[in-house]
Design a protein around this motif. Structure first.
Motif, PDB file in Angstrom:
ATOM      1  N   ALA A 163      -1.425  -0.567  -3.614  1.00  0.00           N
ATOM      2  CA  ALA A 163      -0.131  -0.956  -3.044  1.00  0.00           C
ATOM      3  C   ALA A 163      -0.405  -1.708  -1.742  1.00  0.00           C
ATOM      4  CB  ALA A 163       0.721   0.274  -2.777  1.00  0.00           C
ATOM      5  N   PHE A 164       0.306  -2.805  -1.547  1.00  0.00           N
ATOM      6  CA  PHE A 164       0.135  -3.627  -0.347  1.00  0.00           C
ATOM      7  C   PHE A 164       1.427  -3.643   0.451  1.00  0.00           C
ATOM      8  CE2 PHE A 164      -2.637  -5.326  -3.597  1.00  0.00           C
ATOM      9  CZ  PHE A 164      -3.837  -5.448  -2.924  1.00  0.00           C
ATOM     10  N   ALA A 165       1.299  -3.481   1.758  1.00  0.00           N
ATOM     11  CA  ALA A 165       2.471  -3.588   2.631  1.00  0.00           C
ATOM     12  C   ALA A 165       2.560  -5.038   3.105  1.00  0.00           C
ATOM     13  CB  ALA A 165       2.299  -2.658   3.823  1.00  0.00           C
TER      14      ALA A 165
ATOM     15  N   ALA B 221       8.104  -4.907   2.658  1.00  0.00           N
ATOM     16  CA  ALA B 221       8.179  -4.755   1.202  1.00  0.00           C
ATOM     17  C   ALA B 221       6.803  -4.291   0.707  1.00  0.00           C
ATOM     18  CB  ALA B 221       8.548  -6.084   0.555  1.00  0.00           C
ATOM     19  N   ILE B 222       6.830  -3.625  -0.444  1.00  0.00           N
ATOM     20  CA  ILE B 222       5.574  -3.147  -1.035  1.00  0.00           C
ATOM     21  C   ILE B 222       5.404  -3.818  -2.399  1.00  0.00           C
ATOM     22  CG2 ILE B 222       4.403  -1.123  -2.013  1.00  0.00           C
ATOM     23  CD1 ILE B 222       4.474  -0.601   0.823  1.00  0.00           C
TER      24      ILE B 222
ATOM     25  N   ALA C 292       6.593  -0.207 -10.130  1.00  0.00           N
ATOM     26  CA  ALA C 292       7.875  -0.202  -9.415  1.00  0.00           C
ATOM     27  C   ALA C 292       7.639   0.476  -8.084  1.00  0.00           C
ATOM     28  CB  ALA C 292       8.931   0.526 -10.221  1.00  0.00           C
ATOM     29  N   ALA C 293       7.169  -0.302  -7.101  1.00  0.00           N
ATOM     30  CA  ALA C 293       6.829   0.273  -5.803  1.00  0.00           C
ATOM     31  C   ALA C 293       8.038   0.969  -5.213  1.00  0.00           C
ATOM     32  CB  ALA C 293       6.361  -0.831  -4.871  1.00  0.00           C
ATOM     33  N   LYS C 294       7.826   2.215  -4.819  1.00  0.00           N
ATOM     34  CA  LYS C 294       9.000   3.005  -4.412  1.00  0.00           C
ATOM     35  C   LYS C 294       9.081   3.211  -2.913  1.00  0.00           C
ATOM     36  CE  LYS C 294       9.280   5.502  -8.742  1.00  0.00           C
ATOM     37  NZ  LYS C 294       8.149   5.999  -9.462  1.00  0.00           N
ATOM     38  N   LYS C 295       8.013   2.826  -2.176  1.00  0.00           N
ATOM     39  CA  LYS C 295       7.982   3.302  -0.799  1.00  0.00           C
ATOM     40  C   LYS C 295       8.979   2.642   0.143  1.00  0.00           C
ATOM     41  CE  LYS C 295       3.653   5.529  -0.761  1.00  0.00           C
ATOM     42  NZ  LYS C 295       2.253   5.438  -0.464  1.00  0.00           N
ATOM     43  N   LYS C 296       8.772   1.326   0.361  1.00  0.00           N
ATOM     44  CA  LYS C 296       9.632   0.717   1.377  1.00  0.00           C
ATOM     45  C   LYS C 296      10.546  -0.335   0.788  1.00  0.00           C
ATOM     46  CE  LYS C 296       6.086   1.109   4.945  1.00  0.00           C
ATOM     47  NZ  LYS C 296       5.224   0.346   5.815  1.00  0.00           N
ATOM     48  N   SER C 297      10.219  -0.858  -0.396  1.00  0.00           N
ATOM     49  CA  SER C 297      10.987  -1.989  -0.877  1.00  0.00           C
ATOM     50  C   SER C 297      12.289  -1.534  -1.491  1.00  0.00           C
ATOM     51  CB  SER C 297      10.178  -2.771  -1.893  1.00  0.00           C
ATOM     52  OG  SER C 297       9.772  -1.932  -2.918  1.00  0.00           O
TER      53      SER C 297
END
Ligand code: SF4
Length: 348
Positions: free
Chosen positions: A87-89, A94-95, A343-348
């Motif tokens: 995962a890239f910030a 956005a992730i 489906a990146a869930k962290k910040k996006s």
């Protein structure tokens, strides 16, 4: 382009030609662009001060007039089968995600082209995020650079597939610039044979891509008739199967090159004997191979995986019809890295 109040150009967003245009617009000779471009893709270069064959004066100018961004790995997860999800910030928080799939000595990196996706395919987790924005060329190429740096130079990424988050051909200009950089001998020096562009079926963009660069093409088909495909993939209402396959037929191929058709098998929806026969007939005019992908189940997705016998029967019909057909086993599904699960869930 990402929302930004900073007007300075990121030099990693430029192909070599675009960089040459920018450098010469500053009154510098064109060979300086070649020197700078070479530095941009050497491992570990994060600052203009490291570009030691440029004059101090020019390095200072670049520092004042341009940016040099890098992609930071936020997290990585290793699957039991060796698949690794990164995962890239991004600068706007956005992730995005990329997936490294090792297979013997081969290492394939699946990269993202957008934050989220607007295409709304019914079986895809990325679709549930909606569309946030297009990735820049620097963010697309940055995924390859960051993962390569994590692996070390002895473990070269062999293949790059644009099959992560997003529809690459909906971000065509940035994707084409990223291909220019990946393929440039002074960039990352990947042969076009090692790069595969995936699309859900944006027929006009397939034609545009064909006119600009040479890469392998993978088309997510997932149904053999418009009635089922309309239900699974909203894009089909705009570009129905006939229009999509015409664009595929016009896609220039080398002698032994084939288009790959991806076909997700969804229990009771598109996995019947009649579906397999219809698919065999439909693809007859094309030089192609077929990948069958038994559905990766997820709570958010209203589909089930077919029984193994159904999958094998489907494959047999296509094989008897003369196609090369692989059943793609799910890689990395314990870390949600399998096809359609990003489906990146962290910040996006
Ligand atoms: S399958 Fe691909 S094109 Fe369709 S919604 Fe998912 S990411 Fe977008």
């Amino acid at each position: 382009m990402p929302p930004s109040s900073d007007p300075l150009p990121d030099l990693r967003n430029f192909s070599r030609q675009q960089l040459t245009d920018w450098v010469t617009s500053l009154g510098q000779p064109a060979f300086r662009a070649k020197q700078i471009f070479t530095w941009l893709y050497r491992p570990g270069i994060i600052d203009f001060s490291q570009m030691t064959n440029l004059s101090k004066d020019l390095r200072g100018k670049l520092h004042d007039l341009a940016l040099l961004t890098d992609l930071a790995i936020e997290t990585s997860e290793l699957s039991q089968d060796g698949t690794k999800k990164y995962a890239f910030a991004l600068a706007d928080d956005a992730i995005i995600e990329s997936v490294l799939i090792p297979d013997g000595k081969r290492r394939t990196l699946c990269i993202s082209s957008q934050v989220g996706c607007a295409m709304g395919c019914a079986f895809c987790l990325t679709a549930t995020m909606g569309f946030k924005r297009n990735l820049t060329p620097a963010e697309i190429v940055g995924q390859v650079r960051a993962v390569q740096s994590d692996l070390g130079e002895e473990q070269r990424i062999n293949n790059i597939v644009y099959m992560g988050m997003g529809e690459p051909l909906a971000n065509l200009d940035n994707v084409i610039t990223s291909l220019d950089i990946l393929g440039d001998e002074l960039g990352l020096a990947y042969s076009a044979k090692r790069i595969t562009m995936s699309t859900c079926g944006l027929a006009p963009q397939i034609n545009k891509l064909a006119g600009k660069v040479k890469v392998n093409l993978a088309v997510s088909l997932h149904a053999a008739n418009d009635i089922i495909r309309d239900q699974l993939m909203p894009v089909n209402k705009k570009y129905p199967i006939a229009e999509l396959l015409t664009a595929c037929q016009e896609f220039p191929l080398d002698k032994r090159q084939k288009i790959t058709f991806e076909y997700i098998l969804l229990a009771g929806i598109n996995d019947g004997v009649e579906d397999a026969r219809a698919l065999a007939k439909l693809l007859r005019p094309l030089s192609c191979k077929i990948n069958l992908l038994p559905c990766n189940e997820a709570p958010e997705i209203p589909f089930r995986k077919p029984k193994e016998a159904t999958v094998l029967a489907f494959q047999d019909i296509l094989k008897w019809a003369g196609y090369t057909v692989l059943i793609r086993s799910s890689r990395g599904d314990d870390i949600s890295a399998a096809c359609g699960q990003l489906a990146a869930k962290k910040k996006s």
